[in-house]
Write a protein that holds these residues in place. Structure first.
Motif, PDB file in Angstrom:
ATOM      1  N   GLU A 160     -20.525 -68.985  12.496  1.00  0.00           N
ATOM      2  CA  GLU A 160     -20.793 -68.755  11.082  1.00  0.00           C
ATOM      3  C   GLU A 160     -21.897 -67.718  10.899  1.00  0.00           C
ATOM      4  O   GLU A 160     -22.761 -67.547  11.760  1.00  0.00           O
ATOM      5  N   GLN A 161     -21.841 -67.051   9.761  1.00  0.00           N
ATOM      6  CA  GLN A 161     -22.873 -66.065   9.449  1.00  0.00           C
ATOM      7  C   GLN A 161     -24.227 -66.753   9.322  1.00  0.00           C
ATOM      8  O   GLN A 161     -24.367 -67.774   8.669  1.00  0.00           O
ATOM      9  N   GLY A 162     -25.233 -66.192  10.003  1.00  0.00           N
ATOM     10  CA  GLY A 162     -26.575 -66.739   9.954  1.00  0.00           C
ATOM     11  C   GLY A 162     -26.831 -67.870  10.938  1.00  0.00           C
ATOM     12  O   GLY A 162     -27.905 -68.470  10.917  1.00  0.00           O
ATOM     13  N   GLN A 166     -22.951 -61.588  16.766  1.00  0.00           N
ATOM     14  CA  GLN A 166     -22.266 -61.413  15.492  1.00  0.00           C
ATOM     15  C   GLN A 166     -21.679 -62.743  15.022  1.00  0.00           C
ATOM     16  O   GLN A 166     -21.716 -63.750  15.737  1.00  0.00           O
ATOM     17  N   TYR A 167     -21.123 -62.736  13.813  1.00  0.00           N
ATOM     18  CA  TYR A 167     -20.399 -63.897  13.323  1.00  0.00           C
ATOM     19  C   TYR A 167     -18.921 -63.546  13.239  1.00  0.00           C
ATOM     20  O   TYR A 167     -18.545 -62.378  13.153  1.00  0.00           O
ATOM     21  N   GLU A 173     -18.356 -56.845  17.039  1.00  0.00           N
ATOM     22  CA  GLU A 173     -18.224 -56.957  15.580  1.00  0.00           C
ATOM     23  C   GLU A 173     -16.776 -57.241  15.215  1.00  0.00           C
ATOM     24  O   GLU A 173     -16.054 -56.392  14.708  1.00  0.00           O
ATOM     25  N   ARG A 225     -15.312 -59.524  12.811  1.00  0.00           N
ATOM     26  CA  ARG A 225     -15.674 -60.405  11.701  1.00  0.00           C
ATOM     27  C   ARG A 225     -14.447 -60.910  10.957  1.00  0.00           C
ATOM     28  O   ARG A 225     -13.420 -60.240  10.894  1.00  0.00           O
ATOM     29  N   THR A 271     -13.314 -61.204   4.454  1.00  0.00           N
ATOM     30  CA  THR A 271     -13.986 -61.860   3.328  1.00  0.00           C
ATOM     31  C   THR A 271     -13.491 -61.285   2.010  1.00  0.00           C
ATOM     32  O   THR A 271     -12.826 -60.246   1.970  1.00  0.00           O
ATOM     33  N   TYR A 315     -14.973 -66.348   2.844  1.00  0.00           N
ATOM     34  CA  TYR A 315     -13.950 -66.023   3.831  1.00  0.00           C
ATOM     35  C   TYR A 315     -12.585 -66.039   3.157  1.00  0.00           C
ATOM     36  O   TYR A 315     -12.283 -66.908   2.334  1.00  0.00           O
TER      37      TYR A 315
END
Length: 439
Positions: free
Chosen positions: A111-113, A149-150, A171, A173, A176, A248
């Motif tokens: 997940e992002q973050g 990366q996420y 990268e 991803r 989104t 997403y």
């Protein structure tokens, strides 16, 4: 003739060289000293050596155990610890360098973050690595944490750490989408936004999830469990927080609804102390806020419109003894210029009321603000934070001075967008004419 005993000769021819027996010799006492009793010679002691127990006997075995050298025991323990430590170190190096065989491919979603620690735990839970703490420290001291990366990554158990880090640093991803929900959008309108964006297949799919009628559970949010089951049209109305979201594009409907509920919970958490102090409920605040959002629409006027509504609901004025809200935004009034929740809103269209030509009587008894006292059964839209705050904190001066009415300038006049407030019905009628609404 005197015989000399010191001569070598002896009377009668006997030898005189042998000393006299000790018992027969008596010592004369020395002048000035008391005679001391004779000490008897102590018999010589003979030490007997204790026989060692035979090793084959029980006594011998016990003797051997008691006399096992402590130093040897300590050495053995140290050697065991060193051997075990060496074994574990070899395991750690084997983990870092990777196994000889790779497991089946797995898709790991970061997940992002996400922190390095949470990623390490995720990899361990998936069986990609064995030691999450080792991976965390390796990433930390290798200086590669910033590159992670996420997204979705294909990983296998048995991969060496460098390959894992390199893979999750690419990268790749997830797709989104940006979703904007305007303040004052109804629940049906919110559902339609997600359908139009291609994220949800139908309005019903979204609403069934948001209302929990498909079994979806949002009890992790305290507000959700406190919404009363009082016959309202939709449980979700008012709580799908309007904002712009980056979500997403390949998730299920629960994810999208949960994103909106999570934002609502975060935004209103800081208001709960004030809500409790004023003796009201979050649900009533959201209800009133939905009317302020519809009737004001301009943040600068929210608190004044809120004061007018509060006076109608709470005033001791005999003219308002029934404490009716009397808002055209939710009433029997059928005018195209009115954004009426029951007649010409996405909600009315969703339920098919315009096509039927009438609203069911039980719905009017719950929502017609000219018919019922107090607030309706539920909110009529999803208000923004400013309207929610204004519902909780109305303009005190307007309340004290007794303002009950307001009207905005007609869009086709030179006073379009202006607000006119009044304390009496006569003043209000004059304002309606000023605002260009007189026919």
């Amino acid at each position: 003739m005197r015989i000399n005993r010191n001569d070598s000769g002896a009377a009668g021819g006997a030898s005189q060289n042998r000393p006299a027996p000790t018992s027969e010799v008596k010592k004369e006492p020395t002048a000035g000293k008391e005679p001391t009793p004779e000490k008897k010679a102590a018999p010589a002691k003979t030490r007997k050596r204790k026989a060692k127990p035979e090793p084959d006997t029980e006594e011998g075995a016990e003797h051997t155990r008691r006399h096992f050298p402590l130093g040897c025991l300590i050495v053995l323990i140290i050697l065991a610890l060193v051997a075990f430590g060496g074994y574990k170190v070899m395991q750690f190096y084997g983990e870092i360098d990777g196994g000889s065989e790779l497991g089946s491919e797995q898709t790991i979603t970061i997940e992002q973050g996400a922190s390095v620690g949470s990623i390490a735990t995720q990899l361990k839970d998936a069986g990609i690595i064995q030691y999450d703490w080792l991976f965390k420290e390796y990433v930390k001291y290798s200086g590669k944490a910033a590159g992670i990366q996420y997204g979705d990554f294909a990983l296998r158990s048995g991969m060496d750490y460098n390959t894992i880090i390199q893979t999750i640093s690419q990268e790749v991803r997830r797709p989104t989408a940006n979703i904007t929900i305007p303040e004052g959008t109804t629940a049906v309108g919110v559902a339609q936004i997600f359908v139009n964006a291609g994220l949800v297949d139908s309005v019903d799919t979204f609403l069934n999830c948001a209302n929990g009628t498909d079994g979806s559970d949002f009890s992790q949010y305290s507000f959700w469990t406190q919404i009363p089951d009082n016959g309202r049209l939709m449980k979700c109305e008012g709580y799908l927080f309007p904002d712009t979201y980056n979500v997403y594009a390949d998730e299920d409907v629960y994810y999208y609804v949960d994103t909106l509920y999570s934002e609502f919970s975060a935004k209103t958490e800081g208001l709960m102390d004030t809500i409790n102090e004023k003796g009201t409920t979050l649900d009533d605040v959201v209800k009133l806020a939905s009317f302020i959002q519809e009737e004001a629409g301009v943040e600068a006027e929210d608190a004044k419109v809120s004061a007018c509504f509060h006076n109608r609901l709470e005033s001791s004025d005999p003219l308002w003894a029934e404490h009716k809200l009397e808002s055209n935004a939710c009433s029997y009034i059928m005018q195209d210029v009115e954004n009426n929740y029951l007649w010409n809103s996405p909600t009315a269209e969703y339920y098919g009321w315009p096509a039927l030509g009438e609203i069911p009587e039980d719905v009017l008894n719950l929502y017609d603000t000219y018919r019922i006292s107090g607030l309706p059964a539920g909110p009529i839209s999803c208000p923004g934070y400013a309207a929610i705050e204004a519902a909780l904190n109305p303009d005190q001066e307007f309340m004290d001075e007794g303002y009950f009415f307001f009207v905005t300038g007609h869009p086709d006049t030179d006073v379009a967008g202006q607000y006119f407030y009044a304390k009496t019905a006569e003043e209000h009628q004059a304002n309606v004419e000023k605002a260009g609404w007189a026919y």
